[in-house]
Design a protein around this motif. Structure first.
Motif, PDB file in Angstrom:
ATOM      1  N   ALA A 161       0.857  -1.188   0.000  1.00  0.00           N
ATOM      2  CA  ALA A 161       0.000   0.000   0.000  1.00  0.00           C
ATOM      3  C   ALA A 161       0.890   1.235   0.000  1.00  0.00           C
ATOM      4  O   ALA A 161       1.641   1.465   0.953  1.00  0.00           O
ATOM      5  N   GLU A 162       0.834   2.016  -1.075  1.00  0.00           N
ATOM      6  CA  GLU A 162       1.599   3.260  -1.171  1.00  0.00           C
ATOM      7  C   GLU A 162       0.648   4.400  -0.837  1.00  0.00           C
ATOM      8  O   GLU A 162      -0.267   4.712  -1.612  1.00  0.00           O
ATOM      9  N   ILE A 163       0.863   5.000   0.316  1.00  0.00           N
ATOM     10  CA  ILE A 163      -0.115   5.940   0.885  1.00  0.00           C
ATOM     11  C   ILE A 163       0.508   7.323   1.026  1.00  0.00           C
ATOM     12  O   ILE A 163       1.566   7.482   1.640  1.00  0.00           O
ATOM     13  N   TYR A 164      -0.171   8.321   0.469  1.00  0.00           N
ATOM     14  CA  TYR A 164       0.292   9.708   0.596  1.00  0.00           C
ATOM     15  C   TYR A 164      -0.852  10.593   1.067  1.00  0.00           C
ATOM     16  O   TYR A 164      -1.975  10.503   0.558  1.00  0.00           O
ATOM     17  N   ALA A 165      -0.540  11.438   2.047  1.00  0.00           N
ATOM     18  CA  ALA A 165      -1.534  12.355   2.604  1.00  0.00           C
ATOM     19  C   ALA A 165      -1.251  13.768   2.118  1.00  0.00           C
ATOM     20  O   ALA A 165      -0.091  14.183   2.037  1.00  0.00           O
ATOM     21  N   PHE A 166      -2.312  14.504   1.813  1.00  0.00           N
ATOM     22  CA  PHE A 166      -2.185  15.892   1.374  1.00  0.00           C
ATOM     23  C   PHE A 166      -2.849  16.759   2.436  1.00  0.00           C
ATOM     24  O   PHE A 166      -4.061  16.689   2.652  1.00  0.00           O
ATOM     25  N   ILE A 167      -1.994  17.539   3.113  1.00  0.00           N
ATOM     26  CA  ILE A 167      -2.401  18.279   4.308  1.00  0.00           C
ATOM     27  C   ILE A 167      -2.531  19.764   3.994  1.00  0.00           C
ATOM     28  O   ILE A 167      -1.690  20.345   3.310  1.00  0.00           O
ATOM     29  N   LYS A 168      -3.584  20.373   4.524  1.00  0.00           N
ATOM     30  CA  LYS A 168      -3.746  21.832   4.436  1.00  0.00           C
ATOM     31  C   LYS A 168      -4.212  22.330   5.792  1.00  0.00           C
ATOM     32  O   LYS A 168      -5.203  21.852   6.333  1.00  0.00           O
ATOM     33  N   ASN A 169      -3.472  23.303   6.334  1.00  0.00           N
ATOM     34  CA  ASN A 169      -3.788  23.853   7.657  1.00  0.00           C
ATOM     35  C   ASN A 169      -3.917  22.759   8.715  1.00  0.00           C
ATOM     36  O   ASN A 169      -4.856  22.723   9.510  1.00  0.00           O
ATOM     37  N   ASN A 170      -2.979  21.831   8.678  1.00  0.00           N
ATOM     38  CA  ASN A 170      -2.887  20.742   9.651  1.00  0.00           C
ATOM     39  C   ASN A 170      -4.077  19.778   9.591  1.00  0.00           C
ATOM     40  O   ASN A 170      -4.323  19.029  10.530  1.00  0.00           O
ATOM     41  N   THR A 201      -4.028   9.533  -1.242  1.00  0.00           N
ATOM     42  CA  THR A 201      -3.974   8.613  -2.375  1.00  0.00           C
ATOM     43  C   THR A 201      -3.448   7.274  -1.875  1.00  0.00           C
ATOM     44  O   THR A 201      -2.542   7.231  -1.040  1.00  0.00           O
ATOM     45  N   ILE A 202      -4.055   6.214  -2.368  1.00  0.00           N
ATOM     46  CA  ILE A 202      -3.614   4.853  -2.038  1.00  0.00           C
ATOM     47  C   ILE A 202      -3.350   4.138  -3.348  1.00  0.00           C
ATOM     48  O   ILE A 202      -4.263   3.957  -4.159  1.00  0.00           O
ATOM     49  N   TYR A 257      -7.479   2.605   6.796  1.00  0.00           N
ATOM     50  CA  TYR A 257      -7.380   1.464   7.719  1.00  0.00           C
ATOM     51  C   TYR A 257      -7.387   0.142   6.935  1.00  0.00           C
ATOM     52  O   TYR A 257      -6.589  -0.761   7.208  1.00  0.00           O
ATOM     53  N   ASN A 258      -8.276   0.041   5.964  1.00  0.00           N
ATOM     54  CA  ASN A 258      -8.378  -1.201   5.173  1.00  0.00           C
ATOM     55  C   ASN A 258      -7.106  -1.433   4.358  1.00  0.00           C
ATOM     56  O   ASN A 258      -6.645  -2.575   4.222  1.00  0.00           O
ATOM     57  N   ALA A 259      -6.527  -0.355   3.812  1.00  0.00           N
ATOM     58  CA  ALA A 259      -5.308  -0.498   3.014  1.00  0.00           C
ATOM     59  C   ALA A 259      -4.143  -0.974   3.870  1.00  0.00           C
ATOM     60  O   ALA A 259      -3.358  -1.843   3.461  1.00  0.00           O
ATOM     61  N   ILE A 260      -4.009  -0.390   5.069  1.00  0.00           N
ATOM     62  CA  ILE A 260      -2.929  -0.805   5.973  1.00  0.00           C
ATOM     63  C   ILE A 260      -3.151  -2.232   6.446  1.00  0.00           C
ATOM     64  O   ILE A 260      -2.205  -3.035   6.508  1.00  0.00           O
ATOM     65  N   ASP A 261      -4.397  -2.560   6.768  1.00  0.00           N
ATOM     66  CA  ASP A 261      -4.715  -3.904   7.248  1.00  0.00           C
ATOM     67  C   ASP A 261      -4.433  -4.963   6.178  1.00  0.00           C
ATOM     68  O   ASP A 261      -3.946  -6.059   6.484  1.00  0.00           O
ATOM     69  N   ASP A 262      -4.690  -4.622   4.914  1.00  0.00           N
ATOM     70  CA  ASP A 262      -4.554  -5.593   3.826  1.00  0.00           C
ATOM     71  C   ASP A 262      -3.112  -5.719   3.341  1.00  0.00           C
ATOM     72  O   ASP A 262      -2.710  -6.774   2.847  1.00  0.00           O
ATOM     73  N   GLY A 263      -2.320  -4.654   3.457  1.00  0.00           N
ATOM     74  CA  GLY A 263      -0.965  -4.679   2.920  1.00  0.00           C
ATOM     75  C   GLY A 263       0.054  -5.194   3.916  1.00  0.00           C
ATOM     76  O   GLY A 263      -0.149  -5.141   5.131  1.00  0.00           O
TER      77      GLY A 263
END
Length: 632
Positions: A133-142, A148-149, A163-169
């Motif tokens: 699972a390649e996971i990227y978070a895009f944050i604005k104002n914390n 994207t997964i 949660y499902n992506a982390i659990d499955d990978g």
């Protein structure tokens, strides 16, 4: 077939076996020891101290790279080693030598039990298919705007999908450069999705005069977490991480957070362990004393020529494959045999690494997997040479480093003579590459060079034409050139489009300009009008490009309170202070709003048009040089 994909622990090693898509774990008790050698008096004192402890020990002979040593082998749990080794060192200082005291416990267990991560039967084999699972978070104002997964964007049900992506990978790839993934996991917990994870501190460090930054890393229970900012991951992806884990016996998560030099050292340690050769705890033989004359003669480094600026036709760039590591292996160089013809342990340790790299270099075009393995191994071999001159390298010594560069200089000079004898003219040379032109037989020349030097050599590029660019003072630049190859592609070095601190719109200009001179040398002068049109377009449209096209990467070299000169970087850091944590080694994007007054912001609606225009005009120079010289 079961394969080991990870291992954790110290006193007990947990091996992760993959079979199909299922992971099973097996726990095995781990035993360890250190070896101490010294004079009779110090060993007697140590023995008396050990008699008052609960440690088991024995007198024995063991060998390091220089030969057999008498000493005491002390048995203990791996978790005790660091404490006991330092206690002995504090009591006896450098009068005694301690061995096998700071080896990664997983590496040591794997090596001594002849186990391997991601084992393959043949170098041609692909790696196992592991759920990632390649996971990227895009944050604005914390706050999390979206994630994207594996390339798919999620704006709704973010934390359930996460949660499902982390659990499955099994392998989790993430970016935490500015703390994005930490914020994401923290928010996920607040939304009722709990996972066990640890955050490890960020750190800045200096290597070879450059500051580097390692962001906070994340460990998730029962997962292999890879930071996408890892140098090895950025160079060669998860394929490179797996390949280096297989060679070094370091767990993949460890490979992703250490330097390439540490991986090289680990490979040497693995080879030493399997050959029952002691590994020193502290180095004391990193350089033998020299007179000033000997020092200046030895410390000459790699050879670099200065080319005459101009355009040359029908040019071959020939490259020695991993020259310095090849010298180490083929000339049998190691600290213990610089003045003899005995077996060189350092050369022996690196032989398999070099052979594997040369194998993948030969087949890299067949597959993206082979290409990435080659890239990962190339990076290691580059570091293997530098590591010989590092005073704390386990099997390094500066004398080996100097001997390697001395042989390298001789190889380049001999190669030039062979090329000229075969009808070629020499243009330029840099350490392990040289550029020649003429009507000689190139294959015959390469064969003769290999027979003379014993170092593998290949044609890196064959250029229709290549322009070696001048510096501002008119002298040729060793590392600035533009070459148009017979395969229809360009190879460029040292110009704006290759630099990280140049805005995107200038890189786009140079790319567009080069596309217009993608032709035979005789046709270049006829493209002048099209180039001038591109210049006018960029000059006239400079205010209408996207804001992101004006961003410049600023590398932070120190903490904000350490800046003596209040330059643009200082003011950008001051503005960002309180918004994000800034550490030396980080790269931060900024837009120049007012260069004169040092006003730089991460985002802006207005730009310093005159500053960017001057920067754009400077980027015309390489193209203008080619146009000017094509008319001759």
């Amino acid at each position: 077939m079961e394969i080991i994909v990870n291992a954790t622990g110290s006193d007990y090693i947990n091996l992760w076996y993959l079979s199909g898509n299922k992971i099973t774990k097996r726990q095995i008790k781990n035993h360890s020891w250190i070896f101490v050698s010294g004079n009779y008096y110090d060993m007697s004192m140590l023995e008396r101290s050990l008699d008052f402890s609960n440690l088991v020990y024995e007198h024995t002979k063991m060998r390091d790279i220089y030969g057999y040593l008498d000493g005491i082998k002390i048995f203990m749990r791996p978790s005790q080693i660091n404490y006991i080794a330092k206690k002995i060192e504090n009591s006896f200082g450098y009068k005694i030598k301690i061995y096998n005291a700071d080896i990664n416990p997983v590496l040591r267990f794997m090596a001594l039990n002849r186990l391997s991560f991601f084992k393959i039967r043949s170098l041609y084999d692909y790696d196992p298919d592991i759920k990632t699972a390649e996971i990227y978070a895009f944050i604005k104002n914390n706050d999390v705007s979206y994630i994207t997964i594996n390339g798919k964007k999620y704006e709704k049900n973010i934390y359930e999908e996460l949660y499902n992506a982390i659990d499955d990978g099994l392998i989790i790839i993430y970016n935490n450069y500015y703390g994005e993934f930490s914020i994401l996991l923290n928010n996920m917990f607040k939304h009722g999705y709990a996972i066990e994870y640890k955050t490890h501190r960020a750190r800045s460090f200096e290597s070879y005069g450059r500051h580097s930054y390692m962001p906070k890393t994340i460990s998730i229970n029962n997962k292999i977490c890879i930071d996408s900012n890892s140098f090895i991951f950025q160079e060669s992806g998860i394929t490179g991480i797996v390949e280096l884990s297989r060679l070094s016996l370091l767990p993949p998560e460890t490979v992703s957070v250490v330097t390439p030099g540490t991986v090289v050292s680990s490979i040497e340690e693995k080879e030493a362990l399997q050959r029952k050769i002691l590994i020193p705890f502290r180095k004391t033989d990193y350089e033998k004393p020299k007179t000033p004359g000997e020092f200046f003669e030895a410390d000459s480094g790699g050879i670099v020529f200065t080319p005459d600026p101009g355009i040359y036709k029908n040019v071959y760039e020939i490259d020695f494959s991993s020259m310095y590591p090849s010298i180490m292996v083929n000339y049998n160089l190691s600290p213990e045999n610089l003045s003899s013809a005995g077996m060189g342990h350092l050369a022996m340790f690196l032989r398999r690494l070099l052979e594997t790299r040369l194998f993948y270099k030969g087949i890299r075009e067949r597959s993206d997997i082979y290409m990435k393995r080659d890239m990962a191994l190339k990076s290691l071999l580059l570091n293997s040479f530098g590591y010989t001159g590092y005073k704390n390298a386990k099997f390094g010594r500066i004398d080996v480093h100097e001997k390697i560069t001395s042989i390298g200089r001789s190889i380049i000079m001999n190669s030039i003579r062979i090329a000229e004898k075969n009808g070629f003219n020499f243009i330029h040379g840099v350490v392990d590459s040289m550029w020649i032109y003429g009507d000689g037989d190139i294959q015959k020349t390469i064969n003769e060079i290999y027979e003379r030097t014993r170092i593998p050599i290949v044609i890196d590029s064959h250029y229709k034409w290549i322009a070696f660019l001048p510096k501002n003072n008119g002298i040729g630049s060793a590392n600035s050139y533009i070459g148009y190859k017979y395969d229809g592609t360009f190879k460029v070095r040292g110009i704006e489009m290759r630099r990280k601190n140049i805005p995107e719109f200038i890189k786009k200009f140079q790319e567009n300009a080069l596309n217009e001179i993608k032709c035979d040398f005789e046709q270049i002068s006829f493209r002048r009008e099209k180039i001038d049109k591109i210049k006018r377009y960029y000059l006239n449209k400079i205010s209408s490009f996207k804001v992101d096209d004006f961003k410049i990467k600023f590398t932070i070299s120190r903490h904000i309170n350490e800046y003596k000169v209040r330059n643009g970087t200082y003011y950008l850091m001051k503005y960002l202070d309180g918004h994000i944590n800034i550490y030396p080694g980080m790269s931060v994007d900024g837009i120049i709003i007012d260069k004169r007054h040092g006003i730089i912001r991460p985002d802006a609606e207005n730009i310093d048009r005159d500053y960017y225009k001057r920067m754009l005009i400077r980027s015309f120079k390489p193209i203008d040089f080619i146009l000017l010289n094509s008319g001759k």
